[in-house]
Design a protein around this motif. Structure first.
Motif, PDB file in Angstrom:
ATOM      1  N   ALA A  99       0.906  -1.098  -0.040  1.00  0.00           N
ATOM      2  CA  ALA A  99       0.065   0.123  -0.035  1.00  0.00           C
ATOM      3  C   ALA A  99       0.827   1.190   0.032  1.00  0.00           C
ATOM      4  CB  ALA A  99      -0.971  -0.025   1.319  1.00  0.00           C
ATOM      5  N   ALA A 100       2.025   1.293   0.805  1.00  0.00           N
ATOM      6  CA  ALA A 100       2.861   2.473   0.899  1.00  0.00           C
ATOM      7  C   ALA A 100       3.520   2.586  -0.566  1.00  0.00           C
ATOM      8  CB  ALA A 100       3.827   2.188   1.858  1.00  0.00           C
ATOM      9  N   ARG A 101       3.853   1.573  -1.221  1.00  0.00           N
ATOM     10  CA  ARG A 101       4.379   1.735  -2.436  1.00  0.00           C
ATOM     11  C   ARG A 101       3.293   2.005  -3.680  1.00  0.00           C
ATOM     12  NH1 ARG A 101       9.057  -3.144  -2.785  1.00  0.00           N
ATOM     13  NH2 ARG A 101       9.910  -2.518  -0.950  1.00  0.00           N
ATOM     14  N   GLY A 102       2.255   2.386  -3.185  1.00  0.00           N
ATOM     15  CA  GLY A 102       1.059   2.638  -4.106  1.00  0.00           C
ATOM     16  C   GLY A 102       0.364   1.680  -4.994  1.00  0.00           C
ATOM     17  N   ALA A 103       0.209   0.484  -4.518  1.00  0.00           N
ATOM     18  CA  ALA A 103      -0.562  -0.647  -4.940  1.00  0.00           C
ATOM     19  C   ALA A 103      -1.846  -0.222  -5.059  1.00  0.00           C
ATOM     20  CB  ALA A 103      -0.322  -1.916  -4.413  1.00  0.00           C
TER      21      ALA A 103
END
Length: 213
Positions: A99-103
């Motif tokens: 999530a933090a990597r933008g998934a």
């Protein structure tokens, strides 16, 4: 075969998982192919499934398999996808990292069994989706009662509010549904978990990124 299908139909395929030998190691590996048929990502299962519930199930992947060492996030024609395999879904830290990597979507091919499946399969999917406010998709083998390992089945698609959008039973089935990624931002504005996290008290460290800096 998956590469050829992806190219011919011009679709993105998250291709379940297969045993992959690399030197002396054997991994449980998921390959992602783009609409051009090219391999866009390869996830080696990070968390190995070792379980011992007397009278129910004993299974130890670590006797055969080697654990993967890297999270896998893939940019595709259908969004940014974080990949996990089966037991990986139990670990919220991996989902948080994605999530933090933008998934936009977490995809977990998996084969929960007849003990943990009824209790945890849907629960974990909804938890990962609700915790991270994104979509979660799972794909399970259909149930084969004559097999030495019987899968629970119930492939499912879950939305960013933890809602089940579509699901199957345990037989062979195809689920077709549309997802709207704008719902991710809507839910995050409705319930701004990221802004409310107490970074002064706890923090997720992305080791892979930290080591590359």
């Amino acid at each position: 075969m998956l590469s050829e299908v992806a190219r011919n139909l011009q679709i993105t395929i998250v291709g379940g998982s297969i045993p992959e030998r690399l030197g002396d190691c054997l991994y449980n590996t998921c390959c992602v192919f783009g609409a051009d048929g090219k391999l866009k990502g390869k996830h080696r299962k990070i968390h190995l499934f070792d379980i011992d519930i007397p009278g129910k199930i004993t299974f130890k992947e670590s006797k055969t398999l080697t654990a993967g060492r890297h999270p896998t996030i893939v940019d595709t024609d259908v969004g940014r996808i974080g990949i996990g395999i089966c037991y990986d879904i139990r670990f919220q830290e991996l989902a948080m990292l994605y999530a933090a990597r933008g998934a936009h979507l977490l995809c977990y091919p998996g084969a929960f069994n007849m003990t943990t499946g009824p209790l945890h399969w849907e629960l974990l999917q909804r938890a990962r989706a609700a915790d991270n406010q994104l979509f979660v998709a799972t794909c399970s083998p259909a149930r084969d009662s004559s097999s030495s390992y019987i899968a629970w089945g119930h492939s499912t698609l879950v939305g960013p509010f933890g809602e089940v959008i579509a699901t199957s039973e345990h037989e062979e089935a195809i689920i077709v549904d549309e997802i709207d990624y704008s719902l991710i931002e809507l839910r995050r504005s409705n319930l701004p978990l990221e802004k409310q996290r107490r970074g002064d008290l706890y923090r997720l460290v992305d080791v892979q990124r930290l080591n590359s800096e």
